[in-house]
Design a protein around this motif. Structure first.
Motif, PDB file in Angstrom:
ATOM      1  N   ALA A  57       3.253  -2.457  -4.315  1.00 35.75           N
ATOM      2  CA  ALA A  57       3.914  -3.462  -3.478  1.00 35.75           C
ATOM      3  C   ALA A  57       5.334  -3.015  -3.142  1.00 35.75           C
ATOM      4  N   TRP A  58       6.040  -2.467  -4.106  1.00 33.66           N
ATOM      5  CA  TRP A  58       7.404  -1.976  -3.873  1.00 33.66           C
ATOM      6  C   TRP A  58       7.399  -0.866  -2.830  1.00 33.66           C
ATOM      7  N   ALA A  59       6.482   0.077  -2.947  1.00 34.18           N
ATOM      8  CA  ALA A  59       6.417   1.187  -1.986  1.00 34.18           C
ATOM      9  C   ALA A  59       6.125   0.683  -0.582  1.00 34.18           C
ATOM     10  N   VAL A  60       5.217  -0.264  -0.460  1.00 31.51           N
ATOM     11  CA  VAL A  60       4.863  -0.797   0.858  1.00 31.51           C
ATOM     12  C   VAL A  60       6.035  -1.565   1.467  1.00 31.51           C
ATOM     13  N   VAL A  61       6.739  -2.360   0.673  1.00 32.08           N
ATOM     14  CA  VAL A  61       7.883  -3.119   1.184  1.00 32.08           C
ATOM     15  C   VAL A  61       8.992  -2.170   1.635  1.00 32.08           C
ATOM     16  N   VAL A  62       9.297  -1.170   0.826  1.00 29.96           N
ATOM     17  CA  VAL A  62      10.341  -0.205   1.197  1.00 29.96           C
ATOM     18  C   VAL A  62       9.960   0.514   2.485  1.00 29.96           C
ATOM     19  N   LEU A  63       8.714   0.945   2.589  1.00 29.48           N
ATOM     20  CA  LEU A  63       8.259   1.623   3.797  1.00 29.48           C
ATOM     21  C   LEU A  63       8.366   0.701   5.015  1.00 29.48           C
ATOM     22  N   ALA A  64       7.955  -0.540   4.872  1.00 32.02           N
ATOM     23  CA  ALA A  64       8.019  -1.482   5.997  1.00 32.02           C
ATOM     24  C   ALA A  64       9.456  -1.718   6.442  1.00 32.02           C
ATOM     25  N   VAL A  65      10.360  -1.867   5.492  1.00 28.88           N
ATOM     26  CA  VAL A  65      11.773  -2.090   5.844  1.00 28.88           C
ATOM     27  C   VAL A  65      12.343  -0.872   6.554  1.00 28.88           C
ATOM     28  N   LEU A  66      12.068   0.321   6.030  1.00 31.63           N
ATOM     29  CA  LEU A  66      12.603   1.528   6.647  1.00 31.63           C
ATOM     30  C   LEU A  66      12.042   1.747   8.041  1.00 31.63           C
TER      31      LEU A  66
END
Length: 128
Positions: A107-116
């Motif tokens: 979930a952390w990886a997906v959120v960071v990717l989406a924000v970037l």
């Protein structure tokens, strides 16, 4: 036939591939080819979930326009290839997640990717 999202001209020629009369974007081709390769070898080789998430984070950071534009072509190819493999590894890791820590990492990886990605897609005002 044209499947490249870049214009077919001399300025973009080094970022395109011509395969049997089809124009392809070199970065996208590497991303998809690496993702397919990662899926093919998945039964034998999937890195730990934290490693996959970190690879995805580094690839997303290096894909930001302020850094990506400064990278040489070989490094750009590496970023695209790493992105393809890391997305597959994170999805496989999420499907195999046996505890809440693994799910939290994905979930952390997906959120960071989406924000970037959303930050890199914003249009900046043109200064005159």
């Amino acid at each position: 036939m044209r499947f490249a999202h870049k214009p077919i001209d001399d300025a973009h020629r080094n970022r395109l591939l011509l395969v049997r009369g089809w124009w392809l974007c070199r970065g996208c081709t590497l991303l998809y080819a690496t993702a397919l390769l990662a899926m093919a070898v998945a039964p034998w080789l999937v890195p730990p979930l934290l490693v996959a998430a970190l690879v995805l984070l580094v690839a997303a950071l290096l894909s930001q326009p302020q850094w990506y534009g400064r990278l040489p072509d070989g490094a750009r190819d590496g970023v695209r290839a790493a992105s393809g493999a890391a997305v597959v590894w994170c999805v496989l890791g999420a499907s195999r997640a046996g505890n809440w820590v693994d799910s939290l990492i994905v979930a952390w990886a997906v959120v960071v990717l989406a924000v970037l990605v959303s930050r890199s897609r914003r249009r900046r005002p043109v200064r005159r």
